[in-house]
Design a protein around this motif. Structure first.
Motif, PDB file in Angstrom:
ATOM      1  N   ILE A   4      30.557  46.326  44.682  1.00  0.00           N
ATOM      2  CA  ILE A   4      31.259  45.042  44.714  1.00  0.00           C
ATOM      3  C   ILE A   4      32.171  44.974  43.503  1.00  0.00           C
ATOM      4  O   ILE A   4      31.757  45.289  42.381  1.00  0.00           O
ATOM      5  N   ASP A   5      33.411  44.573  43.728  1.00  0.00           N
ATOM      6  CA  ASP A   5      34.423  44.502  42.674  1.00  0.00           C
ATOM      7  C   ASP A   5      34.713  43.033  42.357  1.00  0.00           C
ATOM      8  O   ASP A   5      35.274  42.311  43.182  1.00  0.00           O
ATOM      9  N   LEU A   6      34.304  42.581  41.172  1.00  0.00           N
ATOM     10  CA  LEU A   6      34.583  41.215  40.717  1.00  0.00           C
ATOM     11  C   LEU A   6      35.857  41.196  39.881  1.00  0.00           C
ATOM     12  O   LEU A   6      36.148  42.161  39.171  1.00  0.00           O
ATOM     13  N   PHE A   7      36.603  40.098  39.936  1.00  0.00           N
ATOM     14  CA  PHE A   7      37.898  40.013  39.248  1.00  0.00           C
ATOM     15  C   PHE A   7      38.755  41.216  39.657  1.00  0.00           C
ATOM     16  O   PHE A   7      39.329  41.921  38.831  1.00  0.00           O
ATOM     17  N   ALA A   8      38.846  41.438  40.960  1.00  0.00           N
ATOM     18  CA  ALA A   8      39.369  42.691  41.499  1.00  0.00           C
ATOM     19  C   ALA A   8      40.874  42.855  41.340  1.00  0.00           C
ATOM     20  O   ALA A   8      41.386  43.981  41.435  1.00  0.00           O
ATOM     21  N   GLY A   9      41.612  41.755  41.122  1.00  0.00           N
ATOM     22  CA  GLY A   9      43.060  41.878  41.023  1.00  0.00           C
ATOM     23  C   GLY A   9      43.636  42.463  42.301  1.00  0.00           C
ATOM     24  O   GLY A   9      43.167  42.191  43.403  1.00  0.00           O
ATOM     25  N   CYS A  10      44.635  43.312  42.142  1.00  0.00           N
ATOM     26  CA  CYS A  10      45.263  43.900  43.334  1.00  0.00           C
ATOM     27  C   CYS A  10      44.548  45.153  43.822  1.00  0.00           C
ATOM     28  O   CYS A  10      44.944  45.733  44.830  1.00  0.00           O
ATOM     29  N   VAL A  67      26.281  48.943  42.852  1.00  0.00           N
ATOM     30  CA  VAL A  67      27.165  48.842  41.688  1.00  0.00           C
ATOM     31  C   VAL A  67      27.891  47.501  41.730  1.00  0.00           C
ATOM     32  O   VAL A  67      28.409  47.108  42.777  1.00  0.00           O
ATOM     33  N   ILE A  68      27.902  46.788  40.610  1.00  0.00           N
ATOM     34  CA  ILE A  68      28.818  45.662  40.427  1.00  0.00           C
ATOM     35  C   ILE A  68      29.770  46.055  39.303  1.00  0.00           C
ATOM     36  O   ILE A  68      29.333  46.439  38.216  1.00  0.00           O
ATOM     37  N   MET A  69      31.059  45.963  39.582  1.00  0.00           N
ATOM     38  CA  MET A  69      32.045  46.317  38.564  1.00  0.00           C
ATOM     39  C   MET A  69      33.056  45.187  38.441  1.00  0.00           C
ATOM     40  O   MET A  69      33.190  44.342  39.339  1.00  0.00           O
ATOM     41  N   GLY A  70      33.757  45.159  37.318  1.00  0.00           N
ATOM     42  CA  GLY A  70      34.764  44.133  37.165  1.00  0.00           C
ATOM     43  C   GLY A  70      35.404  44.135  35.794  1.00  0.00           C
ATOM     44  O   GLY A  70      34.842  44.642  34.823  1.00  0.00           O
ATOM     45  N   GLY A  71      36.584  43.555  35.738  1.00  0.00           N
ATOM     46  CA  GLY A  71      37.317  43.385  34.499  1.00  0.00           C
ATOM     47  C   GLY A  71      37.808  41.958  34.392  1.00  0.00           C
ATOM     48  O   GLY A  71      38.902  41.640  34.874  1.00  0.00           O
ATOM     49  N   PRO A  72      37.016  41.063  33.787  1.00  0.00           N
ATOM     50  CA  PRO A  72      37.448  39.671  33.666  1.00  0.00           C
ATOM     51  C   PRO A  72      38.804  39.558  32.977  1.00  0.00           C
ATOM     52  O   PRO A  72      39.152  40.414  32.150  1.00  0.00           O
TER      53      PRO A  72
END
Length: 295
Positions: A4-10, A67-72
């Motif tokens: 899952i991609d949080l703060f996924a942007g484009c 997996v949870i990934m993200g870039g706030p």
């Protein structure tokens, strides 16, 4: 692994992990322009959510991610910003709260390279360690990870039940000994030896050669000013056929492929490209995780 991609942007992180063979099952963001781009390029859903307010923990738990990934959003940490801790910095803590509540096996956090100056990331690290994650942190030079760009980004990678520093050796041992240049990546596709990239200030150069890594692609793309005065470090004079990069060319330098669509208003697209994690950099991290899992 299910991601899952949080703060996924484009979709830079999603594309990189997908290219490494991970199964991206869902993404979340709150910016309509980025969501529009994301939806045009991926078959899995992206949900519009304000992660500072919306409670998504049950929704994520039901998806059973590995997996949870993200870039706030990083403006409060960025050298281009005011370096003040505000609501965006608090999203780092919110990211940690979500991860701890859902408890995936892996967590991947990405942000600007100087985030370690701030107390927020120290808090995030301690939250994850207290929840049972071993963590590795590293600032990666994208030009040594398959990206023709001097872009330094901070990564925190955690795995349940591991010791701290568990991925250090893998992240370092796979780095290229040579920085990738624009010509290395694109050959002669730009049809120019030199190009203009608008600097943060006129104390910095703006004309670059294709035989070096590009400067960091930012969220603005301005034409060459009529009154531009050559910087002493410029690789060529403006009158020598130097031109600004197109939106698509900036996407290439971010390692988005030609098949990746960028619908929307030009200013929104430029910002989305500049804010994105280069897919090749994300793929590098994903492949390091895969390698660790098979050793």
């Amino acid at each position: 692994m299910r991601v899952i991609d949080l703060f996924a942007g484009c979709g830079g992180m999603s594309l990189g992990f997908e290219n490494a063979g991970f199964d991206i099952i869902a993404a979340f963001d709150n910016w309509d322009a980025a969501i529009k781009i994301y939806e045009s390029n991926f078959s899995h859903p992206i949900y519009k959510k304000d992660l500072s307010k919306d409670d998504i923990i049950q929704q994520l738990s039901d998806m059973r991610p590995d997996v949870i990934m993200g870039g706030p959003p990083c403006q409060d940490y960025s050298i281009a910003g005011k370096r003040e801790l505000g609501n965006r910095a608090n999203l780092t803590i919110r990211f940690g709260e979500i991860v701890i509540a859902v408890k995936p096996m892996w967590v991947v956090f990405e942000n600007v390279y100087n985030i370690e100056r701030f107390s927020t990331v120290t808090t995030l690290k301690q939250m994850l360690v207290d929840a049972g994650y071993g963590i590795t942190t590293r600032v990666l030079d994208a030009s040594r990870c398959g990206v023709p760009q001097k872009r330094h980004r901070f990564f925190l990678i955690g795995k349940l039940g591991e010791k701290n520093g568990f991925l250090d050796e893998t992240l370092v041992s796979n780095l290229s000994c040579k920085q990738m240049t624009v010509r290395d990546y694109l050959g002669d596709a730009l049809n120019t030896e030199f190009y203009y990239m608008h600097p943060r200030s006129y104390h910095r150069r703006a004309v670059f050669s294709v035989d070096e890594p590009a400067a960091t692609i930012r969220g603005i793309n301005r034409p060459i000013p009529d009154n531009y005065k050559r910087h002493h470090a410029d690789k060529a004079d403006i009158c020598d056929g130097v031109r600004a990069l197109t939106t698509r060319e900036r996407g290439y330098i971010q390692t988005f492929p030609d098949t990746f669509d960028f619908p929307g208003a030009k200013t929104d697209v430029e910002l989305a490209i500049g804010n994105a994690v280069p897919p090749a950099l994300a793929k590098y991290v994903a492949n390091c995780i895969k390698q660790y899992c098979t050793e």
